[in-house]
Design an enzyme around this catalytic site. Sequence first.
Site, PDB file in Angstrom:
ATOM      1  N   THR A 115       0.826  -1.206   0.000  1.00  0.00           N
ATOM      2  CA  THR A 115       0.000   0.000   0.000  1.00  0.00           C
ATOM      3  C   THR A 115       0.856   1.249   0.000  1.00  0.00           C
ATOM      4  O   THR A 115       0.518   2.252  -0.642  1.00  0.00           O
ATOM      5  CB  THR A 115      -0.954  -0.011   1.207  1.00  0.00           C
ATOM      6  OG1 THR A 115      -1.806  -1.166   1.104  1.00  0.00           O
ATOM      7  CG2 THR A 115      -1.822   1.239   1.248  1.00  0.00           C
ATOM      8  N   TYR A 116       1.987   1.203   0.678  1.00  0.00           N
ATOM      9  CA  TYR A 116       2.939   2.319   0.665  1.00  0.00           C
ATOM     10  C   TYR A 116       3.376   2.619  -0.768  1.00  0.00           C
ATOM     11  O   TYR A 116       3.338   3.765  -1.231  1.00  0.00           O
ATOM     12  CB  TYR A 116       4.146   1.973   1.532  1.00  0.00           C
ATOM     13  CG  TYR A 116       5.321   2.913   1.407  1.00  0.00           C
ATOM     14  CD1 TYR A 116       5.347   4.122   2.097  1.00  0.00           C
ATOM     15  CD2 TYR A 116       6.410   2.594   0.593  1.00  0.00           C
ATOM     16  CE1 TYR A 116       6.431   4.982   1.991  1.00  0.00           C
ATOM     17  CE2 TYR A 116       7.492   3.451   0.475  1.00  0.00           C
ATOM     18  CZ  TYR A 116       7.496   4.640   1.181  1.00  0.00           C
ATOM     19  OH  TYR A 116       8.571   5.488   1.060  1.00  0.00           O
ATOM     20  N   ARG A 137      10.811  29.914  -0.175  1.00  0.00           N
ATOM     21  CA  ARG A 137      11.125  30.875  -1.230  1.00  0.00           C
ATOM     22  C   ARG A 137      12.343  31.681  -0.803  1.00  0.00           C
ATOM     23  O   ARG A 137      12.702  31.738   0.386  1.00  0.00           O
ATOM     24  CB  ARG A 137       9.946  31.815  -1.458  1.00  0.00           C
ATOM     25  CG  ARG A 137       8.736  31.144  -2.094  1.00  0.00           C
ATOM     26  CD  ARG A 137       7.562  32.095  -2.183  1.00  0.00           C
ATOM     27  NE  ARG A 137       7.801  33.209  -3.100  1.00  0.00           N
ATOM     28  CZ  ARG A 137       6.944  34.201  -3.293  1.00  0.00           C
ATOM     29  NH1 ARG A 137       5.812  34.249  -2.609  1.00  0.00           N
ATOM     30  NH2 ARG A 137       7.231  35.173  -4.150  1.00  0.00           N
ATOM     31  N   HIS A 138      12.989  32.306  -1.761  1.00  0.00           N
ATOM     32  CA  HIS A 138      14.046  33.264  -1.486  1.00  0.00           C
ATOM     33  C   HIS A 138      13.508  34.376  -0.586  1.00  0.00           C
ATOM     34  O   HIS A 138      12.273  34.577  -0.476  1.00  0.00           O
ATOM     35  CB  HIS A 138      14.541  33.872  -2.796  1.00  0.00           C
ATOM     36  CG  HIS A 138      13.414  34.421  -3.625  1.00  0.00           C
ATOM     37  ND1 HIS A 138      12.833  35.655  -3.393  1.00  0.00           N
ATOM     38  CD2 HIS A 138      12.718  33.884  -4.662  1.00  0.00           C
ATOM     39  CE1 HIS A 138      11.849  35.861  -4.241  1.00  0.00           C
ATOM     40  NE2 HIS A 138      11.757  34.791  -5.037  1.00  0.00           N
ATOM     41  N   ASN A 151       9.982  42.084  -5.936  1.00  0.00           N
ATOM     42  CA  ASN A 151       8.800  41.841  -5.107  1.00  0.00           C
ATOM     43  C   ASN A 151       8.252  43.136  -4.524  1.00  0.00           C
ATOM     44  O   ASN A 151       7.034  43.330  -4.458  1.00  0.00           O
ATOM     45  CB  ASN A 151       9.128  40.891  -3.950  1.00  0.00           C
ATOM     46  CG  ASN A 151       9.400  39.462  -4.378  1.00  0.00           C
ATOM     47  OD1 ASN A 151      10.192  38.755  -3.756  1.00  0.00           O
ATOM     48  ND2 ASN A 151       8.752  39.010  -5.448  1.00  0.00           N
ATOM     49  N   GLU A 161      12.671  30.183 -11.583  1.00  0.00           N
ATOM     50  CA  GLU A 161      11.257  30.540 -11.592  1.00  0.00           C
ATOM     51  C   GLU A 161      10.645  30.329 -12.973  1.00  0.00           C
ATOM     52  O   GLU A 161      11.351  30.301 -13.991  1.00  0.00           O
ATOM     53  CB  GLU A 161      11.106  32.011 -11.159  1.00  0.00           C
ATOM     54  CG  GLU A 161       9.681  32.540 -11.105  1.00  0.00           C
ATOM     55  CD  GLU A 161       8.756  31.785 -10.149  1.00  0.00           C
ATOM     56  OE1 GLU A 161       8.558  30.566 -10.368  1.00  0.00           O
ATOM     57  OE2 GLU A 161       8.215  32.415  -9.221  1.00  0.00           O
ATOM     58  N   HIS A 195      11.451  29.340  -5.789  1.00  0.00           N
ATOM     59  CA  HIS A 195      10.545  30.422  -6.163  1.00  0.00           C
ATOM     60  C   HIS A 195       9.101  29.971  -6.019  1.00  0.00           C
ATOM     61  O   HIS A 195       8.808  28.791  -5.861  1.00  0.00           O
ATOM     62  CB  HIS A 195      10.841  30.848  -7.605  1.00  0.00           C
ATOM     63  CG  HIS A 195      12.287  31.159  -7.848  1.00  0.00           C
ATOM     64  ND1 HIS A 195      12.806  32.414  -7.733  1.00  0.00           N
ATOM     65  CD2 HIS A 195      13.336  30.333  -8.175  1.00  0.00           C
ATOM     66  CE1 HIS A 195      14.109  32.376  -7.985  1.00  0.00           C
ATOM     67  NE2 HIS A 195      14.450  31.132  -8.259  1.00  0.00           N
TER      68      HIS A 195
END
Length: 495
Positions: free
Chosen positions: A33-34, A236-237, A243, A306, A371
Site C-alpha cells: 500500500t505504501y 522561497r528566497h 517583489n 522561476e 521560487h
Amino acid sequence: MQNTNRKTSTARKNAVATPHVICMVGLPARGKTYIAKKLARYLNWIGINTRVFNVGEYRRQATTAYRNHEFFRPENVDAMALRTAVADAALKDTLDYLDREGDVAIFDATNTTRERRQIIYDTVVVKNQFKCLFLESICDNPQLIETNIIDVKVHSPDYDNMDKEKALSDFLQRIEHYNEVYVPMAEEHESHLSFMKVVNAGEKLIINRHEGNLQSRIVYWLMNIHITPRTIYLTRHGESMNNTVGKIGGDPDLSPKGSQYAAKLSEFINNQNIPGMRVWTSWLKRTIQTAAAIDAPQERWKALNEIDAGSCEELTYEEIADKFPEEFAARDLNKLTYRYPGGESYEDLVARLEPVIMELERQGNVVLIAHQAILRGILAYFMEKPLTELPYINVPLHTLIKITPVAYGCEVEHIKFPVDAVDTHRPRPSSPTHKRLRISSETAYELSDRTAAALSLGEGDTVVKTVGGPQFRLTSRDREVESLHNNIATKIEEK
C-alpha cells in the site's frame, strides 16, 4: 495585443494510449500500500489519471465482523467466499474506472496465488484488452517488516478496539495464514505476465516482459524511492527588489528585508544540526543570496529557476493587463495550461521539475530554496493536490515549510519567520477576468490552451484520439473543483 509567436504547450502529454491495471502482489506488511499510494501520487502529478483500489477497504465496508486472524485462515470457507467476492467487486470498480476516465488503476491486494493472478490477467488483458502489470513487493528485512507492522498495521481499523500487543500477535498470525498459500512470482511459471519485483522497498528491482513507456516511467520511479527517515525544507528566497514593486520574474537582488530573512533562515538551519544536509538553490541571485550563510554543501539547479514569463518578465500584473489584456485574461481563465508568450506554462514547469522530484525521492535531508511557482509544483506533489489547484497554492515569503514523509503521505509544517514581506499571492479570480476586460470567451479559451487546436491535422484528415495530460482529460476531482469555481463565478456575474 495578441502574440502570434506562441509555442504550443506540449510538456505533459503523458496519458497512456492503453489503460493499465497495476496489480500489487505480496504478503501483508511488505509495503504494497505504501508503494501503491506513492506511485499513484507520482503518476497523477505527471498528468496520468490514477486511482488506488484497496481490497482491504472493500472488505471492511462489506463486513464489520472482523474478530481475529481466523478470518484469513485458508480453510475458513465462508470468510474465503466473502474475501473473493469483495476482491471481485474491487476489480470490477477498477475496470469501470478505466472505462470511464482513468489511465491507470492500482489494484492493491495480496494476490498471492498463481491462480488468482491468472484470473486477473484473463479479466484485464484477454477480456477487456487493457494492459496489466504485476508489481510484487518482497521484504526479507525483519526490521523493515517490524517497522511496517508497528507503524501501520496495528493502527488499522481492524484493531481499533484491541490492545496493541494483542493486535501485533493477531497480525503476525494473519501473515502466517497468507504465507501458507503464497507463491512468489517466477519467470519459470509466469513468463507470459509483465511483472516487476521490488525487494526491500527499492534495494533491488527485477523486471520481466517490460512493455512500453508507462512501465519505463514506473521503473524509473521505483529505482529512486527509499523509506529512510528524512526531512525536506522548502522556502522561497527572501523578499526581492522586484517583489517590493510588484514585478514578476527577472534576476533581482534581495531587498533589505529579504537579507534579514536570509540571516534568520541561515541561523535557524545551522542550529538544527541536520545530519547529511544539502542545500539546493536555483541559478538566480535571490535564491543564492538567501542560502549564502547556510553551513552545508550547496547545489545550483537550473530546473529550480522561476517560471519563465517570456515577454511579461519584469512587468507588474497591472502592466500586463494594460499591454496584453487578452493574455492576462487567458491566464486567469486556465492558469495551469496557459503559456506566457515566449515563456512557460505550469505544465511546462512540472515537466521541468520531474528530475528534481526524483532526486528528492533519492536524497536524505534537503533544504530547497526556490521560487513561488516552483514550490507550488513541488508542494502539489508531496501534498497530493489536484492539478487545477496547483497554480493557486499559497507559498508566502519568509516562511519555511517542513515536509516529513510518513507511512502513507507527508506531514507539513509552516514555520513563519518574524520578518515582514510583501504578499505576492494572487488567488483564483472570483469572476471571469475576460468578461471584466471585455474579451471574448473564444479568444480567452484559445489563448489559455492552444494545444488541442494545434494538434488538428490537414483538411480531410481525422484525429482519432489525443493522448494527453490534464488539458485533454481532467480527473473527476479536478472537474468537481473546476465546476465549483465556475458556478461561483457565474453567480457573482449574475449579481
